[in-house]
Design an enzyme around this catalytic site. Structure first.
Site, short mmCIF file in Angstrom:
data_model
loop_
_atom_site.label_atom_id
_atom_site.label_comp_id
_atom_site.label_asym_id
_atom_site.label_seq_id
_atom_site.Cartn_x
_atom_site.Cartn_y
_atom_site.Cartn_z
N SER A 530 3.47 9.85 2.64
CA SER A 530 3.23 9.41 4.01
C SER A 530 1.75 9.40 4.36
O SER A 530 1.33 8.67 5.26
CB SER A 530 3.98 10.32 4.99
OG SER A 530 3.57 11.67 4.87
N ASP A 652 -1.34 16.90 13.48
CA ASP A 652 -0.75 17.70 12.40
C ASP A 652 -1.77 18.12 11.35
O ASP A 652 -1.44 18.84 10.41
CB ASP A 652 0.39 16.93 11.73
CG ASP A 652 -0.09 15.65 11.05
OD1 ASP A 652 -1.27 15.28 11.21
OD2 ASP A 652 0.73 15.02 10.37
N HIS A 655 -2.27 13.82 8.44
CA HIS A 655 -2.28 12.37 8.29
C HIS A 655 -3.54 11.75 8.91
O HIS A 655 -3.91 12.10 10.04
CB HIS A 655 -1.05 11.75 8.95
CG HIS A 655 0.23 12.13 8.28
ND1 HIS A 655 0.93 13.28 8.60
CD2 HIS A 655 0.94 11.53 7.28
CE1 HIS A 655 2.00 13.37 7.83
NE2 HIS A 655 2.04 12.33 7.03
#
Length: 678
Positions: A530, A652, A655
């Site tokens: 991701s 987070d 990312h």
């Protein structure tokens, strides 16, 4: 002359339905009320005061329900070994959500719950049919509501109110989740909203774990109707069991058929159709081996079951340690195997003469098992809220804190929410809670309770209404996946240009062909998770000729076979870029196999990771060691590069964020590529 008839105790499970007293030698077919994760009644309806619970729980393998909870002359019992099994299952899930690295397959505890629930609910219904020749489904469903709904509503209100105080952004877009939670459709909401269970972006969802309760409640709604038809039309027990088993097999096959190895597995993991096999296998076991038969087994037969159950428990532990949510084995029939071995443990936990059931009846396990429903409800909000609070503690302390708070909340819920509503019903419990109680000379009980409820509701509603807009990390990742999935721009060489017929050609000369222009990225094959998907758009802009293969939740151990497949088909480029490790650690041998599958004739570019997890430094050390060992390996130091760019990440800290983070990520990758592919 009146003669006193000897009452024969009947063995039930959980809050068993009453069994009538029968003369000696008379067959008793009384129903038994079971236990389950979401809706089973596992304990006596009327519990002793909180201070006496432990003393009341100190019983032998099969515990008798207190006299005040008997109906008429009936006596009820339940299999306490199942309490211990539920405790182990809920602890597996708690550890998994607390620190996935410790138990990557801990989510399999949910499948254990499914088997327990399917067994006990079906056992109860079949016993009711045997006793009365019918099923009182209205009463059954009402009791499910009384068992499930009050505790869920309390968790929803308290968790939402707490998120309003701790971190309001946790409630971004939570309206749909709340509606799905109260309608027990959270699993389908997860499918529609694209909320992956195994790969969460940014802040985790407070309510994602409710998907399993949704599956169970949907099963409780549909399965009794199906079972009613089967009981009426099919006489033989073996045939009934075969029908249930066929339905379980159909669910497993549906998961296998619908699963796309190259895509996120949320659809087949969440789906009731694709994940009902555990419940249906438990139902099969209940029809084939009713609890009344299991509890009557002699020591020899019970010992054989205990050995099989121990083997099943060992297999579950083995899979919980070695498997993860991205393991293709699970979606290719592995989940079905989990249900089978869980069924062996369930069957072994019931016989009164079995030693495994006695082990599972250990008092601390039983205490946890009796409160497993509340523990399951509370643990995920605790994980999310404590993570969002910015609490800087070690992994061990974090998991310990989550466990302690979850157990405490579950104990309060069990004593003051679950038991009263199950014992007295919703209306009567509310009436009693609102009834005046004296503290000294002042009636303060109802006022304090109502005041607390009002404050929590106001906080929860305020948080939902004023929640900030949902960040678009998921949208960014989706856009990156789309960009990565587009066909690379690798045009065929242009045709030669013929000389003009208007200008005579000079003898001895030749018109040159137009030089082929190489598209940047041609010959590059990239594999990522991701993180690379989040930067997919930027990578596609800079490397339009590259083959970008990104998958949410991908692990390093998924790569060797994928690389071998691409190589054998001739699609593997001369430069292989690998951006993995965000989702977990891996063995050095796994990385070695990746490099071996690529081959020495190709260049390998490894992108290290920046993730606030315990495995970050271990992963990066292994990548650096590979660069030192193999001359064709280069490492992109993403971790060091982002240290000076605090705006490069989403909340987070994992990312890359548009445009600064994704641009930096793509530029570093391009810079590390050999000149011939830029």
């Amino acid at each position: 002359m009146n003669t006193r008839r000897r009452r024969t105790p009947q063995h039930g499970i959980g809050e068993a339905a009453p069994t009538a007293a029968t003369p000696r030698g008379t067959a008793n077919t009384a129903p038994m009320r079971p236990v389950s994760l979401g809706a089973a009644d596992t304990v006596p309806l009327r519990m002793p005061p909180l201070g006496r619970e432990l003393a009341a729980d100190r019983t032998v393998r099969m515990q008798r329900i207190p006299a005040e909870n008997r109906t008429g002359d009936a006596k009820r019992r339940y299999a306490s070994g199942l309490d211990g099994l539920r405790a182990l299952a809920v602890l597996m899930v708690l550890v998994y959500h607390g620190n996935e690295e410790w138990l990557p397959g801990g989510f399999l505890g949910v499948d254990v719950f499914f088997v327990i629930s399917g067994y006990l609910i079906t056992d109860q219904l079949c016993a009711k049919w045997q006793q009365k020749g019918g099923l009182d489904l209205t009463t059954f469903w009402v009791r499910r509501v009384r068992r499930l709904v009050p505790a869920v509503l309390v968790v929803l209100v308290v968790a939402t109110a707490a998120a309003t105080v701790v971190k309001p952004s946790l409630l971004s877009g939570v309206g749909g989740e709340l509606l799905a939670a109260v309608t027990f459709t959270s699993n389908w909401w997860g499918v529609v909203s694209g909320a992956s269970y195994f790969s969460q972006f940014g802040d985790q969802s407070l309510l994602l774990h409710l998907w399993s309760l949704a599956v169970e409640e949907q099963f409780y709604l549909v399965w009794p109707l199906v079972l009613l038809v089967v009981l009426r039309l099919v006489r033989r027990r073996s045939a009934r069991a075969c029908i249930a088993f066929a339905m379980a097999c159909a669910s497993v096959i549906t998961m296998i058929v619908l699963h796309d190895p190259g895509a996120d597995a949320s659809r087949v993991y969440y789906g009731t159709d694709t994940h009902a096999f555990g419940l249906l296998l438990g139902a099969t076991l209940a029809i084939a081996m009713p609890s009344e038969w299991l509890t009557g087994l002699k020591r020899a037969g019970a010992s054989v079951l205990s050995v099989l159950g121990l083997a099943g428990a060992a297999a579950l532990a083995f899979m919980a340690v070695l498997l993860s949510g991205s393991s293709e084995f699970l979606y290719s029939g592995g989940f079905g195997l989990v249900a089978v071995v869980a069924g062996a443990v369930v069957a072994a936990a019931i016989p009164a003469a079995g030693w495994l059931g006695r082990l599972l009846s250990w008092q601390p396990l039983r205490w946890i098992g009796l409160r497993s429903y509340g523990i399951y409800l509370w643990h995920m909000p605790m994980v999310v809220l404590l993570s969002a609070s910015g609490l800087a503690v070690s992994d061990v302390l974090f998991v310990g804190l989550v466990t302690a708070v979850s157990l405490a909340a579950a104990a309060v819920s069990y004593r003051w929410v679950e038991q009263p509503f199950r014992r007295n019903g919703i209306r009567e419990t509310i009436r009693r809670l609102a009834a005046p109680s004296r503290t000294g000379d002042t009636r303060t009980g109802p006022a304090v309770l109502i005041g607390g409820v009002v404050v929590l509701l106001l906080l929860a509603v305020t948080g939902v209404v004023l929640a900030p807009p949902k960040n678009d990390l998921q949208s960014q990742i989706a856009a990156g996946e789309d960009a990565a999935g587009t066909t690379p721009l690798n045009p065929s060489p242009p045709p030669l240009v013929a000389p003009s017929t208007e200008v005579p050609a000079i003898q001895g000369t030749q018109v040159p062909a137009i030089e082929e222009r190489r598209v940047p990225g041609t010959g590059v094959t990239a594999f990522g998770d991701s993180v690379m998907a989040a930067a997919g758009t930027a990578l596609r802009e800079r490397l339009p000729g590259a083959n970008l293969d990104v998958k949410i939740g991908r692990q390093m151990w998924d790569l060797p076979e994928l690389i071998a497949s691409e190589r054998d088909s001739g699609r593997l480029g001369s430069v292989v870029v690998v951006g993995l490790g965000t989702n977990g650690d891996f063995n050095t041998s796994t990385l070695e196999r990746v490099i071996w599958e690529v081959g020495p004739q190709r260049e390998v570019v490894l992108i290290n990771i920046s993730v606030p997890k315990g495995w970050q430094d271990r992963v990066n050390a292994k990548l650096a060691d590979a660069e030192a060992r193999w001359p064709n390996v280069t490492v992109v130091d993403w971790r060091s590069a982002v240290q000076n760019h605090p705006d490069a990440f989403w909340d987070d800290d994992t990312h890359p964020r548009n445009p600064n983070g994704t641009g930096l990520y793509a530029d570093l990758v391009v810079e590390a590529l050999p000149p011939q592919v830029k």
